[in-house]
Write a protein that holds these residues in place. Structure first.
Motif, PDB file in Angstrom:
ATOM      1  N   ASP A  67      10.343  -9.225  -0.465  1.00 32.47           N
ATOM      2  CA  ASP A  67      10.854  -8.155   0.370  1.00 32.47           C
ATOM      3  C   ASP A  67      12.265  -7.797  -0.115  1.00 32.47           C
ATOM      4  N   LEU A  68      12.878  -6.831   0.533  1.00 32.73           N
ATOM      5  CA  LEU A  68      14.177  -6.341   0.089  1.00 32.73           C
ATOM      6  C   LEU A  68      15.250  -7.427   0.120  1.00 32.73           C
ATOM      7  N   MET A  69      15.231  -8.262   1.146  1.00 35.90           N
ATOM      8  CA  MET A  69      16.235  -9.316   1.260  1.00 35.90           C
ATOM      9  C   MET A  69      16.129 -10.322   0.101  1.00 35.90           C
ATOM     10  N   VAL A  70      14.912 -10.743  -0.223  1.00 31.22           N
ATOM     11  CA  VAL A  70      14.713 -11.681  -1.336  1.00 31.22           C
ATOM     12  C   VAL A  70      15.071 -11.000  -2.650  1.00 31.22           C
ATOM     13  N   PHE A  71      14.692  -9.724  -2.789  1.00 29.32           N
ATOM     14  CA  PHE A  71      15.022  -8.980  -4.005  1.00 29.32           C
ATOM     15  C   PHE A  71      16.530  -8.931  -4.233  1.00 29.32           C
ATOM     16  N   GLU A  72      17.271  -8.620  -3.182  1.00 28.18           N
ATOM     17  CA  GLU A  72      18.741  -8.559  -3.300  1.00 28.18           C
ATOM     18  C   GLU A  72      19.323  -9.932  -3.631  1.00 28.18           C
ATOM     19  N   GLN A  73      18.774 -10.968  -3.039  1.00 33.18           N
ATOM     20  CA  GLN A  73      19.243 -12.323  -3.319  1.00 33.18           C
ATOM     21  C   GLN A  73      18.977 -12.699  -4.775  1.00 33.18           C
ATOM     22  N   LEU A  74      17.783 -12.393  -5.266  1.00 29.35           N
ATOM     23  CA  LEU A  74      17.459 -12.668  -6.668  1.00 29.35           C
ATOM     24  C   LEU A  74      18.367 -11.883  -7.600  1.00 29.35           C
ATOM     25  N   LEU A  75      18.598 -10.632  -7.262  1.00 25.29           N
ATOM     26  CA  LEU A  75      19.447  -9.775  -8.087  1.00 25.29           C
ATOM     27  C   LEU A  75      20.873 -10.303  -8.149  1.00 25.29           C
ATOM     28  N   SER A  76      21.381 -10.802  -7.031  1.00 29.70           N
ATOM     29  CA  SER A  76      22.760 -11.303  -7.013  1.00 29.70           C
ATOM     30  C   SER A  76      22.919 -12.607  -7.799  1.00 29.70           C
ATOM     31  N   HIS A  77      21.836 -13.380  -7.951  1.00 27.06           N
ATOM     32  CA  HIS A  77      21.907 -14.645  -8.683  1.00 27.06           C
ATOM     33  C   HIS A  77      21.434 -14.526 -10.133  1.00 27.06           C
ATOM     34  N   SER A  78      20.980 -13.357 -10.509  1.00 31.58           N
ATOM     35  CA  SER A  78      20.430 -13.174 -11.853  1.00 31.58           C
ATOM     36  C   SER A  78      21.544 -13.046 -12.894  1.00 31.58           C
ATOM     37  N   LYS A  79      21.246 -13.539 -14.090  1.00 31.71           N
ATOM     38  CA  LYS A  79      22.183 -13.418 -15.205  1.00 31.71           C
ATOM     39  C   LYS A  79      21.863 -12.226 -16.087  1.00 31.71           C
ATOM     40  N   ALA A  80      20.792 -11.508 -15.751  1.00 40.56           N
ATOM     41  CA  ALA A  80      20.395 -10.339 -16.539  1.00 40.56           C
ATOM     42  C   ALA A  80      21.416  -9.222 -16.356  1.00 40.56           C
ATOM     43  N   ASN A  81      21.690  -8.502 -17.450  1.00 37.69           N
ATOM     44  CA  ASN A  81      22.697  -7.441 -17.372  1.00 37.69           C
ATOM     45  C   ASN A  81      22.074  -6.050 -17.234  1.00 37.69           C
ATOM     46  N   THR A  82      20.747  -5.947 -17.272  1.00 37.65           N
ATOM     47  CA  THR A  82      20.071  -4.672 -17.016  1.00 37.65           C
ATOM     48  C   THR A  82      18.945  -4.912 -16.022  1.00 37.65           C
ATOM     49  N   LEU A  83      18.529  -3.830 -15.373  1.00 38.39           N
ATOM     50  CA  LEU A  83      17.447  -3.939 -14.401  1.00 38.39           C
ATOM     51  C   LEU A  83      16.128  -4.298 -15.079  1.00 38.39           C
ATOM     52  N   VAL A  84      15.906  -3.775 -16.280  1.00 38.54           N
ATOM     53  CA  VAL A  84      14.678  -4.095 -17.018  1.00 38.54           C
ATOM     54  C   VAL A  84      14.624  -5.594 -17.315  1.00 38.54           C
ATOM     55  N   LYS A  85      15.726  -6.153 -17.787  1.00 44.14           N
ATOM     56  CA  LYS A  85      15.750  -7.588 -18.086  1.00 44.14           C
ATOM     57  C   LYS A  85      15.618  -8.421 -16.815  1.00 44.14           C
ATOM     58  N   PHE A  86      16.202  -7.967 -15.727  1.00 37.50           N
ATOM     59  CA  PHE A  86      16.067  -8.662 -14.450  1.00 37.50           C
ATOM     60  C   PHE A  86      14.605  -8.721 -14.031  1.00 37.50           C
ATOM     61  N   LEU A  87      13.926  -7.580 -14.077  1.00 40.42           N
ATOM     62  CA  LEU A  87      12.514  -7.553 -13.689  1.00 40.42           C
ATOM     63  C   LEU A  87      11.661  -8.427 -14.605  1.00 40.42           C
ATOM     64  N   GLN A  88      11.966  -8.409 -15.897  1.00 40.84           N
ATOM     65  CA  GLN A  88      11.212  -9.219 -16.857  1.00 40.84           C
ATOM     66  C   GLN A  88      11.437 -10.708 -16.642  1.00 40.84           C
ATOM     67  N   ASN A  89      12.684 -11.105 -16.457  1.00 40.18           N
ATOM     68  CA  ASN A  89      13.035 -12.525 -16.435  1.00 40.18           C
ATOM     69  C   ASN A  89      12.833 -13.207 -15.084  1.00 40.18           C
ATOM     70  N   ASP A  90      12.965 -12.457 -14.003  1.00 43.18           N
ATOM     71  CA  ASP A  90      12.948 -13.076 -12.683  1.00 43.18           C
ATOM     72  C   ASP A  90      11.654 -12.894 -11.903  1.00 43.18           C
ATOM     73  N   PHE A  91      10.695 -12.174 -12.468  1.00 46.33           N
ATOM     74  CA  PHE A  91       9.427 -11.958 -11.787  1.00 46.33           C
ATOM     75  C   PHE A  91       8.263 -12.360 -12.672  1.00 46.33           C
ATOM     76  N   LEU A  92       7.215 -12.775 -12.030  1.00 46.68           N
ATOM     77  CA  LEU A  92       5.985 -13.168 -12.708  1.00 46.68           C
ATOM     78  C   LEU A  92       5.202 -11.919 -13.093  1.00 46.68           C
ATOM     79  N   SER A  93       4.657 -11.890 -14.284  1.00 45.35           N
ATOM     80  CA  SER A  93       3.732 -10.839 -14.742  1.00 45.35           C
ATOM     81  C   SER A  93       4.369  -9.469 -14.949  1.00 45.35           C
ATOM     82  N   ILE A  94       5.641  -9.397 -15.210  1.00 45.80           N
ATOM     83  CA  ILE A  94       6.264  -8.104 -15.510  1.00 45.80           C
ATOM     84  C   ILE A  94       6.809  -8.157 -16.935  1.00 45.80           C
ATOM     85  N   ASN A  95       6.208  -7.341 -17.800  1.00 47.36           N
ATOM     86  CA  ASN A  95       6.718  -7.241 -19.164  1.00 47.36           C
ATOM     87  C   ASN A  95       7.644  -6.035 -19.270  1.00 47.36           C
TER      88      ASN A  95
END
Length: 113
Positions: A67-95
């Protein structure tokens, strides 16, 4: 504990049997003590293995489970510097292709910053 033993005996034993199946490394001992000594009994589900399974490994989130709350939490803890890399690295099954398509579907007014 009080209850309708006649009605729930089979359900309780079925539950313990299911637990014994999914936890073969554990032994379950169940003892029913009745006021009437002839009605009491004990039931044992023996251990079927001595080998413990490996502890579960942490997995990435599936996009549909966030949900939005978990998404924001993941985004704030991510080391990815782009949204594409964030989606690729922090989620299952997203290339990369799928991540780019998701961002494109958000429309021309979407600003990932």
């Amino acid at each position: 504990i009080e209850g309708d033993w006649v009605a729930y005996r089979s359900r309780l034993l079925s539950y313990l049997r299911q637990m014994a199946v999914i936890t073969p490394y554990a032994q379950f001992d169940f003892r029913f003590v009745s006021e009437d000594p002839d009605k009491g009994f004990s039931y044992t589900f023996k251990r079927r293995t001595d080998t413990m399974p490996e502890p579960p490994k942490e997995t990435k989130y599936h996009p549909s489970a966030v949900d939005l709350m978990v998404f924001e939490q993941l985004l704030s803890h991510s080391k990815a510097n782009t949204l594409v890399k964030f989606l690729q690295n922090d989620f299952l099954s997203i290339n990369k292709t799928y991540a780019e398509r998701l961002i494109a579907e958000m429309g021309p007014d979407f600003d990932p910053l």
